[in-house]
Scaffold this motif. Structure first.
Motif, PDB file in Angstrom:
ATOM      1  N   PRO A 123       0.833  -1.209   0.000  1.00  0.00           N
ATOM      2  CA  PRO A 123       0.000   0.000   0.000  1.00  0.00           C
ATOM      3  C   PRO A 123       0.869   1.260   0.000  1.00  0.00           C
ATOM      4  CG  PRO A 123       0.068  -0.955   2.191  1.00  0.00           C
ATOM      5  CD  PRO A 123       0.811  -1.908   1.288  1.00  0.00           C
ATOM      6  N   PHE A 124       0.283   2.355  -0.380  1.00  0.00           N
ATOM      7  CA  PHE A 124       0.948   3.654  -0.424  1.00  0.00           C
ATOM      8  C   PHE A 124       2.144   3.658  -1.379  1.00  0.00           C
ATOM      9  CE2 PHE A 124      -1.298   3.744   3.620  1.00  0.00           C
ATOM     10  CZ  PHE A 124      -1.943   4.969   3.545  1.00  0.00           C
ATOM     11  N   VAL A 125       2.130   2.764  -2.339  1.00  0.00           N
ATOM     12  CA  VAL A 125       3.125   2.779  -3.404  1.00  0.00           C
ATOM     13  C   VAL A 125       2.381   3.100  -4.689  1.00  0.00           C
ATOM     14  CG1 VAL A 125       4.784   1.444  -4.742  1.00  0.00           C
ATOM     15  CG2 VAL A 125       4.655   1.140  -2.268  1.00  0.00           C
ATOM     16  N   GLY A 126       2.618   4.267  -5.256  1.00  0.00           N
ATOM     17  CA  GLY A 126       1.888   4.678  -6.444  1.00  0.00           C
ATOM     18  C   GLY A 126       2.591   5.786  -7.180  1.00  0.00           C
ATOM     19  N   GLU A 127       1.842   6.446  -8.038  1.00  0.00           N
ATOM     20  CA  GLU A 127       2.421   7.502  -8.871  1.00  0.00           C
ATOM     21  C   GLU A 127       2.002   8.909  -8.439  1.00  0.00           C
ATOM     22  OE1 GLU A 127       2.700   3.752 -11.024  1.00  0.00           O
ATOM     23  OE2 GLU A 127       1.014   4.734 -10.016  1.00  0.00           O
ATOM     24  N   LEU A 128       0.878   9.023  -7.758  1.00  0.00           N
ATOM     25  CA  LEU A 128       0.372  10.329  -7.340  1.00  0.00           C
ATOM     26  C   LEU A 128       0.309  10.397  -5.821  1.00  0.00           C
ATOM     27  CD1 LEU A 128      -0.931   9.816 -10.281  1.00  0.00           C
ATOM     28  CD2 LEU A 128      -2.568  11.559  -9.611  1.00  0.00           C
ATOM     29  N   TYR A 129       0.798  11.503  -5.270  1.00  0.00           N
ATOM     30  CA  TYR A 129       0.774  11.697  -3.816  1.00  0.00           C
ATOM     31  C   TYR A 129       0.246  13.090  -3.488  1.00  0.00           C
ATOM     32  CZ  TYR A 129       3.561   7.457  -3.281  1.00  0.00           C
ATOM     33  OH  TYR A 129       4.004   6.158  -3.300  1.00  0.00           O
ATOM     34  N   MET A 130      -0.458  13.163  -2.391  1.00  0.00           N
ATOM     35  CA  MET A 130      -1.032  14.428  -1.937  1.00  0.00           C
ATOM     36  C   MET A 130      -0.864  14.519  -0.429  1.00  0.00           C
ATOM     37  SD  MET A 130      -5.086  15.457  -2.058  1.00  0.00           S
ATOM     38  CE  MET A 130      -5.135  15.828  -3.809  1.00  0.00           C
TER      39      MET A 130
ATOM     40  N   ASP B 188     -13.368  -2.100 -22.620  1.00  0.00           N
ATOM     41  CA  ASP B 188     -12.878  -1.160 -23.633  1.00  0.00           C
ATOM     42  C   ASP B 188     -13.424   0.238 -23.386  1.00  0.00           C
ATOM     43  OD1 ASP B 188     -11.421  -3.099 -24.907  1.00  0.00           O
ATOM     44  OD2 ASP B 188     -13.031  -3.628 -26.310  1.00  0.00           O
ATOM     45  N   ILE B 189     -14.678   0.299 -22.920  1.00  0.00           N
ATOM     46  CA  ILE B 189     -15.247   1.612 -22.595  1.00  0.00           C
ATOM     47  C   ILE B 189     -14.509   2.227 -21.408  1.00  0.00           C
ATOM     48  CG2 ILE B 189     -17.295   2.831 -21.762  1.00  0.00           C
ATOM     49  CD1 ILE B 189     -19.023   0.967 -23.326  1.00  0.00           C
ATOM     50  N   THR B 190     -14.266   1.403 -20.379  1.00  0.00           N
ATOM     51  CA  THR B 190     -13.537   1.894 -19.199  1.00  0.00           C
ATOM     52  C   THR B 190     -12.178   2.446 -19.577  1.00  0.00           C
ATOM     53  OG1 THR B 190     -14.653   0.327 -17.742  1.00  0.00           O
ATOM     54  CG2 THR B 190     -12.563   1.236 -16.973  1.00  0.00           C
ATOM     55  N   TYR B 191     -11.437   1.693 -20.366  1.00  0.00           N
ATOM     56  CA  TYR B 191     -10.093   2.130 -20.753  1.00  0.00           C
ATOM     57  C   TYR B 191     -10.154   3.397 -21.617  1.00  0.00           C
ATOM     58  CZ  TYR B 191      -8.620  -2.480 -19.108  1.00  0.00           C
ATOM     59  OH  TYR B 191      -8.388  -3.584 -18.338  1.00  0.00           O
ATOM     60  N   ALA B 192     -11.160   3.487 -22.469  1.00  0.00           N
ATOM     61  CA  ALA B 192     -11.297   4.674 -23.320  1.00  0.00           C
ATOM     62  C   ALA B 192     -11.616   5.909 -22.477  1.00  0.00           C
ATOM     63  CB  ALA B 192     -12.396   4.455 -24.359  1.00  0.00           C
ATOM     64  N   ILE B 193     -12.485   5.730 -21.478  1.00  0.00           N
ATOM     65  CA  ILE B 193     -12.813   6.861 -20.596  1.00  0.00           C
ATOM     66  C   ILE B 193     -11.575   7.323 -19.845  1.00  0.00           C
ATOM     67  CG2 ILE B 193     -14.065   7.514 -18.501  1.00  0.00           C
ATOM     68  CD1 ILE B 193     -16.364   5.681 -19.466  1.00  0.00           C
ATOM     69  N   GLU B 194     -10.837   6.371 -19.266  1.00  0.00           N
ATOM     70  CA  GLU B 194      -9.659   6.734 -18.477  1.00  0.00           C
ATOM     71  C   GLU B 194      -8.573   7.357 -19.339  1.00  0.00           C
ATOM     72  OE1 GLU B 194      -8.425   3.334 -16.272  1.00  0.00           O
ATOM     73  OE2 GLU B 194     -10.134   3.417 -14.893  1.00  0.00           O
ATOM     74  N   ALA B 195      -8.493   6.973 -20.595  1.00  0.00           N
ATOM     75  CA  ALA B 195      -7.460   7.510 -21.474  1.00  0.00           C
ATOM     76  C   ALA B 195      -7.820   8.892 -22.011  1.00  0.00           C
ATOM     77  CB  ALA B 195      -7.210   6.550 -22.645  1.00  0.00           C
ATOM     78  N   ASN B 196      -9.108   9.265 -21.961  1.00  0.00           N
ATOM     79  CA  ASN B 196      -9.527  10.494 -22.631  1.00  0.00           C
ATOM     80  C   ASN B 196     -10.271  11.481 -21.743  1.00  0.00           C
ATOM     81  OD1 ASN B 196      -8.902   9.988 -25.686  1.00  0.00           O
ATOM     82  ND2 ASN B 196      -9.852   8.072 -24.961  1.00  0.00           N
ATOM     83  N   ILE B 197     -10.447  11.161 -20.476  1.00  0.00           N
ATOM     84  CA  ILE B 197     -11.168  12.083 -19.597  1.00  0.00           C
ATOM     85  C   ILE B 197     -10.397  13.389 -19.460  1.00  0.00           C
ATOM     86  CG2 ILE B 197     -10.111  11.257 -17.438  1.00  0.00           C
ATOM     87  CD1 ILE B 197     -12.923  11.582 -16.174  1.00  0.00           C
ATOM     88  N   ASP B 198     -11.126  14.482 -19.489  1.00  0.00           N
ATOM     89  CA  ASP B 198     -10.520  15.815 -19.394  1.00  0.00           C
ATOM     90  C   ASP B 198     -11.144  16.545 -18.208  1.00  0.00           C
ATOM     91  OD1 ASP B 198      -9.401  18.280 -19.702  1.00  0.00           O
ATOM     92  OD2 ASP B 198     -10.240  18.685 -21.697  1.00  0.00           O
ATOM     93  N   LEU B 199     -10.320  16.885 -17.224  1.00  0.00           N
ATOM     94  CA  LEU B 199     -10.832  17.536 -16.019  1.00  0.00           C
ATOM     95  C   LEU B 199     -11.068  19.032 -16.199  1.00  0.00           C
ATOM     96  CD1 LEU B 199      -8.768  15.863 -13.141  1.00  0.00           C
ATOM     97  CD2 LEU B 199     -11.037  15.272 -13.973  1.00  0.00           C
TER      98      LEU B 199
ATOM     99  N   GLY C  73      -6.049   8.477 -12.122  1.00  0.00           N
ATOM    100  CA  GLY C  73      -4.724   9.069 -12.238  1.00  0.00           C
ATOM    101  C   GLY C  73      -4.659  10.476 -12.777  1.00  0.00           C
ATOM    102  N   GLU C  74      -5.798  11.132 -12.985  1.00  0.00           N
ATOM    103  CA  GLU C  74      -5.792  12.536 -13.399  1.00  0.00           C
ATOM    104  C   GLU C  74      -5.714  13.416 -12.147  1.00  0.00           C
ATOM    105  OE1 GLU C  74      -5.886  13.409 -16.726  1.00  0.00           O
ATOM    106  OE2 GLU C  74      -5.785  11.262 -17.078  1.00  0.00           O
ATOM    107  N   SER C  75      -5.059  14.560 -12.258  1.00  0.00           N
ATOM    108  CA  SER C  75      -4.980  15.451 -11.102  1.00  0.00           C
ATOM    109  C   SER C  75      -4.974  16.905 -11.549  1.00  0.00           C
ATOM    110  CB  SER C  75      -3.745  15.145 -10.245  1.00  0.00           C
ATOM    111  OG  SER C  75      -2.571  15.204 -11.008  1.00  0.00           O
TER     112      SER C  75
ATOM    113  N   SER D 229      -1.863  14.853 -16.350  1.00  0.00           N
ATOM    114  CA  SER D 229      -2.541  13.662 -16.846  1.00  0.00           C
ATOM    115  C   SER D 229      -1.883  12.400 -16.303  1.00  0.00           C
ATOM    116  CB  SER D 229      -2.515  13.631 -18.374  1.00  0.00           C
ATOM    117  OG  SER D 229      -1.221  13.280 -18.837  1.00  0.00           O
ATOM    118  N   ARG D 230      -2.608  11.296 -16.384  1.00  0.00           N
ATOM    119  CA  ARG D 230      -2.071  10.011 -15.932  1.00  0.00           C
ATOM    120  C   ARG D 230      -0.890   9.576 -16.784  1.00  0.00           C
ATOM    121  NH1 ARG D 230      -3.949   5.172 -17.969  1.00  0.00           N
ATOM    122  NH2 ARG D 230      -4.346   4.393 -15.873  1.00  0.00           N
ATOM    123  N   LYS D 231      -0.738  10.155 -17.958  1.00  0.00           N
ATOM    124  CA  LYS D 231       0.382   9.818 -18.838  1.00  0.00           C
ATOM    125  C   LYS D 231       1.628  10.638 -18.505  1.00  0.00           C
ATOM    126  CE  LYS D 231      -2.838   8.769 -22.595  1.00  0.00           C
ATOM    127  NZ  LYS D 231      -3.311   9.186 -23.955  1.00  0.00           N
ATOM    128  N   GLY D 232       1.472  11.605 -17.607  1.00  0.00           N
ATOM    129  CA  GLY D 232       2.631  12.398 -17.197  1.00  0.00           C
ATOM    130  C   GLY D 232       2.688  13.792 -17.769  1.00  0.00           C
ATOM    131  N   GLY D 233       1.819  14.110 -18.687  1.00  0.00           N
ATOM    132  CA  GLY D 233       1.808  15.460 -19.250  1.00  0.00           C
ATOM    133  C   GLY D 233       1.223  16.457 -18.267  1.00  0.00           C
TER     134      GLY D 233
END
Length: 612
Positions: free
Chosen positions: A79-86, A178-189, A213-215, A268-272
């Motif tokens: 636990p607590f091993v990830g890419e985003l921290y707050m 496929d819908i889930t992955y498409a949403i996660e790849a293209n969601i815009d906050l 993974g979006e922030s 973004s979750r991709k790092g941008g």
């Protein structure tokens, strides 16, 4: 382990006095169904940061070091091993406390993209409006508090965005995962944050992360609260203060950027990562009181500003001691006034150098060595006169015992001045309620038997409450306000108080967006000096203080000159940057009148109400 270590340092570097809790959250990307991917830990108390990280690191105990150093194992198993921290440090501004009010806040959902974790430095002045808006759509926030309301509002917008994408990809023929992955790849906050923030009135920096993974981080359009960020090819770091990023990341000041008014930083979750304007910038109202008091003085600009605030006080200081620096000792209290103290010393030394030059010129080269040495050896007498006894805890006692303990929170350095001959000048960063001055500082300084005690405030008189993130919401808390009310009573000017009350009551029945700050009328009849003199009377009446006491404040002009890029000075001027601030100061005055003043002056209320 790298980001956890950095997050710990960032939080400790911003750990200031008065904070009552801390929390952190983590998002793990690409977790498999059935595996936890969002983690949170919170604690209350002054040792909350240590407690939180001890809890987190306990999960790693007993793990062989070779596995701990294996990123694949750690990510899959720990636990607590990830890419985003707050991380967040809570300083209560609402009077509400307890673990349930410690950030970050979480909104759970079975869809990763609909999970939201939120934290921020903010106070919203229009919580009621936002609350009514979201409850009218069927939502039911668990508590009536701005943090919960904002969490639900943003969460609702996030739900709508996910639903929109779901319908879009379903119409395109995608199914199941496929819908889930498409949403996660293209969601815009961007749309989510912009629509929610368009209704906010207040000072804020709010950060959020989704389970996919979006922030984001968004700053208010008046620039009241501050946010800074650093990014490179590997990491993005955001913090409320610049020097903590410089120190923890070991980067130069130029590498740290400030999030501008109405801007949001999206990662973004991709790092941008990119900053974009989502709200129209309003008139700059960056908080000046943060510069004076709350922010860390290690920032290069804040350090210079606080020194300038001290330097500005030199002339009024000299007047208060009749230019007798030879028989005056200079010091500071509390420690947060130390930087302003250095600026004051620079100004006093410049004055003394001018005096020396004048004396030398007047003698036109006729000075012998002893006389010249006597002139050149004159020094500003600076001493560590007072220090805080951090071991004392006044909350363990009640009544008179508590007051007696409070009188000993500060200790003095005996022998630091000549009794009955020397003046004592002490610089403070701000005087809000006057409680510490009355119960501790003035009485303990008087034990040194100075001829005169001069309390210098590096900030102007604090006359008005804050509603944008600092815990000062009640008018009657302010010694300046109490002094002005007493002066009006002393001079039989109670009509000013009642007229102000009736004007506000009348305006509250009309269009609230047209409200102005009528409370300014309470101070208008008096000079700053008259109010200061009355403050001294309120702080010393009934005491056995032997020394003459004077309080001198920074001028509003001096504050603005020292902090030109932070013109948000509503604490002192009453010029609130948002309609919500104006509404709330009016409501605060009405509460004072109806809960305090009118109860103490019932005949006055009957007489004026009857006449009307």
């Amino acid at each position: 382990m790298y980001p956890l270590g950095k997050l710990y340092l960032l939080m400790e570097k911003q750990h200031n006095r008065g904070q009552e809790g801390a929390g952190l959250a983590c998002v793990k990307l690409d977790a498999k169904p059935g595996e936890e991917y969002m983690f949170r830990e919170r604690a209350v108390g002054t040792g909350a940061i240590t407690e939180v990280f001890n809890t987190v690191y306990r999960h790693f105990k007993g793990i062989p070091s070779i596995q701990l150093r294996d990123p694949a194992f750690a990510k899959a198993s720990l636990p607590f091993v990830g890419e985003l921290y707050m991380g967040h440090l809570r300083y209560s501004t609402t009077g509400k406390s307890g673990l349930s009010y410690i950030h970050p806040f979480m909104r759970r959902n079975n869809w990763r993209a609909r999970n939201l974790v939120l934290c921020g430095n903010f106070n919203m002045t229009n919580v009621a409006t936002i609350f009514n808006e979201i409850t009218s759509t069927g939502q039911h926030p668990r508590r009536y508090a701005d943090t919960y309301v904002i969490l639900e509002q943003l969460g609702h917008r996030l739900d709508r965005e996910v639903e929109h994408l779901y319908r879009k990809y379903e119409a395109e023929g995608l199914k199941s995962l496929d819908i889930t992955y498409a949403i996660e790849a293209n969601i815009d906050l961007t749309n989510v944050v912009e629509k929610a923030a368009s209704s906010w009135d207040g000072g804020y920096v709010i950060a959020g992360m989704t389970g996919s993974g979006e922030s984001f981080v968004v700053r208010d359009p008046w620039g009241i609260r501050t946010a800074f960020y650093y990014m490179d090819d590997e990491i993005v770091v955001v913090a409320s203060e610049r020097p903590v990023i410089q120190t923890v990341m070991n980067v130069p000041m130029g590498a740290v950027r400030e999030l501008q008014r109405g801007e949001a930083l999206f990662i973004s979750r991709k790092g941008g990562a990119h900053a974009t304007q989502i709200l129209e910038p309003q008139k700059l109202s960056a908080c000046s009181f943060e510069r004076i008091y709350f922010s860390r003085g290690s920032d290069v600009d804040i350090y210079a500003e606080r020194k300038q605030l001290g330097y500005n006080l030199v002339e009024p200081i000299l007047k208060s001691v009749d230019y007798d620096v030879e028989h005056t000792v200079f010091s500071f209290i509390p420690n947060t006034a130390e930087v302003a103290y250095y600026g004051m010393l620079e100004g006093l030394n410049a004055h003394l150098n001018g005096v020396k030059i004048k004396k030398i010129k007047e003698r036109n080269g006729s000075l012998n060595e002893a006389e010249l040495n006597e002139i050149l050896s004159q020094r500003i007498r600076s001493e560590k006169v007072a220090l805080k006894d951090i071991k004392l805890r006044t909350f363990i006692a009640e009544g008179n015992n508590r007051n007696d303990l409070a009188a000993h929170v500060y200790d003095i350095t005996y022998g630091s001045l000549v009794p009955y001959e020397d003046n004592l000048v002490v610089i403070d960063d701000s005087i809000v309620r006057g409680t510490t001055l009355k119960q501790s500082i003035i009485s303990i300084l008087d034990r040194l038997h100075p001829k005169k005690i001069v309390i210098m405030s590096s900030s102007p008189q604090i006359r008005y409450p804050d509603y944008y993130g600092i815990d000062m919401s009640s008018l009657n808390e302010f010694i300046a306000f109490r002094a002005a009310i007493e002066l009006l009573n002393d001079r039989s000017m109670e009509s000013v108080i009642m007229d102000t009350y009736h004007r506000i009551k009348g305006e509250q029945r009309q269009d609230k967006s047209m409200m102005i700050n009528h409370v300014k009328a309470i101070y208008a009849p008096f000079t700053d000096e008259e109010i200061s003199t009355k403050m001294v009377e309120l702080l010393t009446t009934g005491s056995a203080i032997q020394a003459k006491v004077e309080i001198v404040f920074q001028t509003l002009k001096g504050l603005r000159a020292a902090c030109p890029n932070h013109p948000g000075d509503w604490y002192f001027s009453g010029d609130y940057p948002t309609p919500g601030g104006m509404r709330m100061v009016s409501s605060a005055f009405v509460r004072y009148m109806e809960n305090d003043y009118l109860k103490r002056h019932p005949k006055l209320n009957f007489k004026i109400s009857g006449n009307r």
